[in-house]
Design an enzyme around this catalytic site. Structure first.
Site, PDB file in Angstrom:
ATOM      1  N   GLY A  48       0.766  -1.241   0.000  1.00  0.00           N
ATOM      2  CA  GLY A  48       0.000   0.000   0.000  1.00  0.00           C
ATOM      3  C   GLY A  48       0.796   1.292   0.000  1.00  0.00           C
ATOM      4  N   GLU A  93       4.205   4.155   5.940  1.00  0.00           N
ATOM      5  CA  GLU A  93       3.037   3.279   5.911  1.00  0.00           C
ATOM      6  C   GLU A  93       1.878   4.016   5.254  1.00  0.00           C
ATOM      7  OE1 GLU A  93       1.648   0.648   5.744  1.00  0.00           O
ATOM      8  OE2 GLU A  93       1.030  -0.226   7.654  1.00  0.00           O
ATOM      9  N   ASP A  94       0.967   3.256   4.649  1.00  0.00           N
ATOM     10  CA  ASP A  94      -0.190   3.881   4.015  1.00  0.00           C
ATOM     11  C   ASP A  94      -1.226   4.318   5.039  1.00  0.00           C
ATOM     12  OD1 ASP A  94      -0.869   1.290   4.718  1.00  0.00           O
ATOM     13  OD2 ASP A  94      -1.489   0.663   2.716  1.00  0.00           O
ATOM     14  N   ASP A 108      -4.351   1.663  11.268  1.00  0.00           N
ATOM     15  CA  ASP A 108      -5.719   1.294  11.628  1.00  0.00           C
ATOM     16  C   ASP A 108      -5.697   0.840  13.091  1.00  0.00           C
ATOM     17  OD1 ASP A 108      -8.355   0.551  11.523  1.00  0.00           O
ATOM     18  OD2 ASP A 108      -8.071  -1.185  10.268  1.00  0.00           O
ATOM     19  N   LYS A 163      -6.513   6.239  11.043  1.00  0.00           N
ATOM     20  CA  LYS A 163      -7.956   6.053  11.206  1.00  0.00           C
ATOM     21  C   LYS A 163      -8.361   6.404  12.633  1.00  0.00           C
ATOM     22  CE  LYS A 163      -9.551   2.613   8.465  1.00  0.00           C
ATOM     23  NZ  LYS A 163     -10.073   1.275   8.189  1.00  0.00           N
ATOM     24  N   PHE A 181     -13.746   1.830   5.884  1.00  0.00           N
ATOM     25  CA  PHE A 181     -12.765   1.222   4.988  1.00  0.00           C
ATOM     26  C   PHE A 181     -12.556   2.148   3.787  1.00  0.00           C
ATOM     27  CE2 PHE A 181     -11.201  -1.632   1.709  1.00  0.00           C
ATOM     28  CZ  PHE A 181     -10.204  -2.281   2.407  1.00  0.00           C
ATOM     29  N   VAL A 182     -11.302   2.525   3.561  1.00  0.00           N
ATOM     30  CA  VAL A 182     -11.015   3.482   2.490  1.00  0.00           C
ATOM     31  C   VAL A 182     -10.114   2.861   1.423  1.00  0.00           C
ATOM     32  CG1 VAL A 182     -11.320   5.527   3.936  1.00  0.00           C
ATOM     33  CG2 VAL A 182      -9.058   4.489   3.781  1.00  0.00           C
ATOM     34  N   ASP A 194      -5.947  -0.545  -1.374  1.00  0.00           N
ATOM     35  CA  ASP A 194      -6.747  -1.384  -2.268  1.00  0.00           C
ATOM     36  C   ASP A 194      -7.991  -1.939  -1.591  1.00  0.00           C
ATOM     37  OD1 ASP A 194      -5.346  -3.249  -0.539  1.00  0.00           O
ATOM     38  OD2 ASP A 194      -6.049  -4.809  -1.905  1.00  0.00           O
ATOM     39  N   ARG A 235      -5.979   0.956  -6.166  1.00  0.00           N
ATOM     40  CA  ARG A 235      -4.736   1.577  -5.684  1.00  0.00           C
ATOM     41  C   ARG A 235      -4.379   2.803  -6.522  1.00  0.00           C
ATOM     42  NH1 ARG A 235      -2.326  -2.040  -2.066  1.00  0.00           N
ATOM     43  NH2 ARG A 235      -2.483  -4.226  -2.595  1.00  0.00           N
TER      44      ARG A 235
END
Ligand code: 5GP
Length: 192
Positions: free
Chosen positions: A52, A107-108, A111, A139, A160-161, A167, A173
């Protein structure tokens, strides 16, 4: 071609755009400048978490005014496609020895924090000069372990994004924004 993809997903798959491309660009520039200033006299290694983070990392390094090295670590987390169990397996480790380096994990999305918690522990054992975290998205209200990224881009609600590297079932993506998925985009395979 690109415009038609975006029109198609905006019409069919995306419920709401949470972070627009222009806002992403401004934020990545700010982060690049801030990180460059903080590491100006240090050897910095950016460690991107695959898959990600590759989009964010690619944009981030081009906003940085200092020499940097990059490496990648690929992990797989046990659990469903949309929740993390915290049990992480390294699929591809770093290519180079990182002992003595100033490392910034890129990091993307943060969470529960379980993935980053595992990686911070794992990399800390490699005798680094320093270790910090940059997560593009955090998040809200989901963290189960106390991970505080030194750098972050945006907070999003507990949904959830997808997009900008993130993805769903390996798709979305390449969207230039961060958005939430419409129910019809995932209900057929019942994965969310
Ligand atoms: P954590 O261990 O912090 O719960 O989860 C981190 C990883 O789970 C992220 O690197 C990402 O791969 C995945 N993830 C968590 N939330 C989302 C989300 O909203 N969308 C997508 N596409 N992936 C997510």
């Amino acid at each position: 071609m690109k415009a038609s993809l975006i029109e198609q997903v905006l019409g069919n798959d995306i419920e709401e755009v949470l972070v627009a491309p222009e806002d992403i660009q401004v934020k990545v520039r700010e982060l690049g400048q801030q990180i460059s200033a903080d590491y100006i006299d240090k050897d910095l290694l950016l460690v991107g978490i695959l898959r990600g983070a590759f989009v964010f990392l690619a944009d981030l390094i081009r906003e940085m005014g200092i020499p940097v090295e990059t490496d990648f670590i690929a992990i797989s987390s046990y659990g469903s496609s949309t929740t993390t169990s915290g049990v992480v397996r390294i699929l591809k480790d770093l290519d180079d020895d990182i002992e003595g380096k100033h490392v910034l994990i890129v990091e993307d999305i943060l969470d529960t924090g379980l993935t980053l918690n595992y990686l911070v522990k794992n990399l800390s054992s490699r005798r680094l000069a320093s270790l910090e975290v940059c997560s593009f998205i955090v998040k809200e209200g989901k963290q189960r372990v106390p991970i505080k990224p030194k750098y972050f881009g945006f907070t999003v609600p507990n949904k959830f994004v997808v997009g900008y590297g993130l993805d769903y079932a390996q798709k979305y993506r390449n969207l230039p924004f961060i958005g939430t998925l419409r129910r019809s985009a995932y209900e057929d395979n019942g994965m969310l």
